[in-house]
Design a protein around this motif. Structure first.
Motif, PDB file in Angstrom:
ATOM      1  N   VAL A  77      -0.696  -6.727  -6.921  1.00 24.65           N
ATOM      2  CA  VAL A  77      -0.435  -5.568  -7.772  1.00 24.65           C
ATOM      3  C   VAL A  77      -0.897  -4.333  -7.018  1.00 24.65           C
ATOM      4  O   VAL A  77      -1.476  -4.430  -5.932  1.00 24.65           O
ATOM      5  CB  VAL A  77      -1.176  -5.676  -9.135  1.00 24.65           C
ATOM      6  N   SER A  78      -0.679  -3.165  -7.599  1.00 25.16           N
ATOM      7  CA  SER A  78      -1.119  -1.925  -6.951  1.00 25.16           C
ATOM      8  C   SER A  78      -2.608  -1.698  -7.189  1.00 25.16           C
ATOM      9  O   SER A  78      -3.187  -2.231  -8.145  1.00 25.16           O
ATOM     10  CB  SER A  78      -0.320  -0.737  -7.502  1.00 25.16           C
ATOM     11  N   ALA A  79      -3.203  -0.873  -6.340  1.00 25.09           N
ATOM     12  CA  ALA A  79      -4.623  -0.526  -6.506  1.00 25.09           C
ATOM     13  C   ALA A  79      -4.835   0.219  -7.820  1.00 25.09           C
ATOM     14  O   ALA A  79      -5.881   0.064  -8.462  1.00 25.09           O
ATOM     15  CB  ALA A  79      -5.109   0.304  -5.322  1.00 25.09           C
ATOM     16  N   SER A  80      -3.845   1.011  -8.240  1.00 26.15           N
ATOM     17  CA  SER A  80      -3.998   1.726  -9.518  1.00 26.15           C
ATOM     18  C   SER A  80      -3.993   0.738 -10.692  1.00 26.15           C
ATOM     19  O   SER A  80      -4.687   0.951 -11.692  1.00 26.15           O
ATOM     20  CB  SER A  80      -2.923   2.800  -9.698  1.00 26.15           C
ATOM     21  N   SER A  81      -3.234  -0.353 -10.568  1.00 23.88           N
ATOM     22  CA  SER A  81      -3.278  -1.391 -11.606  1.00 23.88           C
ATOM     23  C   SER A  81      -4.655  -2.030 -11.643  1.00 23.88           C
ATOM     24  O   SER A  81      -5.201  -2.292 -12.725  1.00 23.88           O
ATOM     25  CB  SER A  81      -2.222  -2.465 -11.350  1.00 23.88           C
ATOM     26  N   VAL A  82      -5.224  -2.279 -10.477  1.00 20.75           N
ATOM     27  CA  VAL A  82      -6.562  -2.867 -10.405  1.00 20.75           C
ATOM     28  C   VAL A  82      -7.560  -1.940 -11.090  1.00 20.75           C
ATOM     29  O   VAL A  82      -8.417  -2.393 -11.856  1.00 20.75           O
ATOM     30  CB  VAL A  82      -6.977  -3.146  -8.945  1.00 20.75           C
ATOM     31  N   LYS A  83      -7.438  -0.649 -10.839  1.00 20.76           N
ATOM     32  CA  LYS A  83      -8.347   0.328 -11.471  1.00 20.76           C
ATOM     33  C   LYS A  83      -8.220   0.249 -12.993  1.00 20.76           C
ATOM     34  O   LYS A  83      -9.226   0.235 -13.713  1.00 20.76           O
ATOM     35  CB  LYS A  83      -8.045   1.742 -10.986  1.00 20.76           C
ATOM     36  N   GLN A  84      -6.990   0.172 -13.492  1.00 25.10           N
ATOM     37  CA  GLN A  84      -6.773   0.048 -14.941  1.00 25.10           C
ATOM     38  C   GLN A  84      -7.353  -1.266 -15.462  1.00 25.10           C
ATOM     39  O   GLN A  84      -7.978  -1.292 -16.529  1.00 25.10           O
ATOM     40  CB  GLN A  84      -5.282   0.130 -15.261  1.00 25.10           C
ATOM     41  N   THR A 113     -12.997  -4.983  -2.907  1.00 25.43           N
ATOM     42  CA  THR A 113     -12.584  -3.603  -3.181  1.00 25.43           C
ATOM     43  C   THR A 113     -11.293  -3.612  -3.999  1.00 25.43           C
ATOM     44  O   THR A 113     -10.633  -4.647  -4.124  1.00 25.43           O
ATOM     45  CB  THR A 113     -12.317  -2.843  -1.868  1.00 25.43           C
ATOM     46  N   TYR A 114     -10.915  -2.432  -4.507  1.00 29.43           N
ATOM     47  CA  TYR A 114      -9.658  -2.321  -5.261  1.00 29.43           C
ATOM     48  C   TYR A 114      -8.491  -2.819  -4.413  1.00 29.43           C
ATOM     49  O   TYR A 114      -7.630  -3.558  -4.890  1.00 29.43           O
ATOM     50  CB  TYR A 114      -9.396  -0.868  -5.658  1.00 29.43           C
ATOM     51  N   ASP A 115      -8.450  -2.395  -3.133  1.00 28.50           N
ATOM     52  CA  ASP A 115      -7.336  -2.789  -2.271  1.00 28.50           C
ATOM     53  C   ASP A 115      -7.317  -4.300  -2.030  1.00 28.50           C
ATOM     54  O   ASP A 115      -6.248  -4.921  -2.029  1.00 28.50           O
ATOM     55  CB  ASP A 115      -7.407  -2.042  -0.938  1.00 28.50           C
ATOM     56  N   LEU A 170     -13.331 -10.896  -9.501  1.00 27.97           N
ATOM     57  CA  LEU A 170     -13.267 -10.652  -8.060  1.00 27.97           C
ATOM     58  C   LEU A 170     -14.128  -9.454  -7.668  1.00 27.97           C
ATOM     59  O   LEU A 170     -14.794  -9.476  -6.623  1.00 27.97           O
ATOM     60  CB  LEU A 170     -11.815 -10.429  -7.624  1.00 27.97           C
ATOM     61  N   ALA A 171     -14.121  -8.436  -8.495  1.00 29.73           N
ATOM     62  CA  ALA A 171     -14.931  -7.247  -8.200  1.00 29.73           C
ATOM     63  C   ALA A 171     -16.412  -7.530  -8.363  1.00 29.73           C
ATOM     64  O   ALA A 171     -17.231  -7.176  -7.506  1.00 29.73           O
ATOM     65  CB  ALA A 171     -14.505  -6.083  -9.097  1.00 29.73           C
ATOM     66  N   GLN A 172     -16.781  -8.182  -9.465  1.00 33.40           N
ATOM     67  CA  GLN A 172     -18.196  -8.368  -9.783  1.00 33.40           C
ATOM     68  C   GLN A 172     -18.854  -9.490  -9.001  1.00 33.40           C
ATOM     69  O   GLN A 172     -20.010  -9.362  -8.595  1.00 33.40           O
ATOM     70  CB  GLN A 172     -18.368  -8.623 -11.287  1.00 33.40           C
ATOM     71  N   PHE A 173     -18.160 -10.589  -8.807  1.00 33.78           N
ATOM     72  CA  PHE A 173     -18.795 -11.751  -8.211  1.00 33.78           C
ATOM     73  C   PHE A 173     -18.462 -11.958  -6.745  1.00 33.78           C
ATOM     74  O   PHE A 173     -19.216 -12.607  -6.028  1.00 33.78           O
ATOM     75  CB  PHE A 173     -18.478 -13.013  -9.018  1.00 33.78           C
ATOM     76  N   GLU A 174     -17.329 -11.412  -6.297  1.00 34.32           N
ATOM     77  CA  GLU A 174     -17.002 -11.529  -4.875  1.00 34.32           C
ATOM     78  C   GLU A 174     -17.148 -10.198  -4.162  1.00 34.32           C
ATOM     79  O   GLU A 174     -17.046 -10.139  -2.940  1.00 34.32           O
ATOM     80  CB  GLU A 174     -15.595 -12.105  -4.700  1.00 34.32           C
ATOM     81  N   GLY A 175     -17.348  -9.119  -4.924  1.00 35.90           N
ATOM     82  CA  GLY A 175     -17.567  -7.805  -4.315  1.00 35.90           C
ATOM     83  C   GLY A 175     -16.352  -7.233  -3.613  1.00 35.90           C
ATOM     84  O   GLY A 175     -16.490  -6.411  -2.706  1.00 35.90           O
TER      85      GLY A 175
END
Length: 164
Positions: free
Chosen positions: A142-149, A132-134, A125-130
């Motif tokens: 999930v939480s944004a901090s989980s996404v960061k992890q 954001t964490y939110d 989702l981050a790489q191909f759809e661009g």
């Protein structure tokens, strides 16, 4: 069989069965032979042939993974070709660029293999759809901090998978 190493015995006893098992799923004798070969290469690389207690279920599990990889590779290739078809002809990459891009996508797919599904999905989702964490957090619930992890883990996996 006396004088036969464990891999050779496993191959002699089960190769024809495995090739047939795969062929029943693919209905393609050539690809079934290739995947059966790849399954035995996996056994050789693992170096544990002598420890296999239930050879057919063990080989079937390896073959199922190889079939899943094959399916994912075909889906990935189809999605890439579909995206290319949507491009104006002037922007379409050359055949060499297409091949390089497809190989890179397959390399990323292999690198992400084995990661938990939410980690892979967050990366895609981050790489191909661009996203954001939110946005990813909302999509995955999930939480944004989980996404960061998740993204840290996936990026690390990709980095370590790069050829030296």
């Amino acid at each position: 069989m006396p004088g036969v190493n464990p891999v050779e015995a496993l191959y002699l006893d089960h190769h024809a069965w495995l090739r047939g098992w795969i062929n029943r799923r693919l209905d393609n004798r050539s690809e079934a032979a290739d995947l059966a070969h790849d399954a035995f290469v996996s056994v050789i690389k693992a170096g544990q042939a002598a420890d296999i207690r239930e050879p057919r279920p063990f080989l079937a599990t390896i073959a199922q993974r190889l079939l899943a990889h094959r399916h994912r590779r075909h889906v990935l290739e189809a999605a890439y070709l579909e995206a290319l078809a949507a491009l104006p002809e002037a922007l379409a990459p050359s055949p060499e660029e297409r091949l390089l891009a497809l190989e890179a996508l397959q390399q990323i797919d292999r690198a992400l293999d084995g990661l938990p599904a939410p980690v892979r999905e967050a990366f895609l989702l981050a790489q191909f759809e661009g996203l954001t964490y939110d946005q990813i957090a909302q999509r995955l619930q999930v939480s944004a901090s989980s996404v960061k992890q998740y993204l840290t883990r996936a990026n690390r996996q990709c980095l370590f998978a790069l050829p030296a």
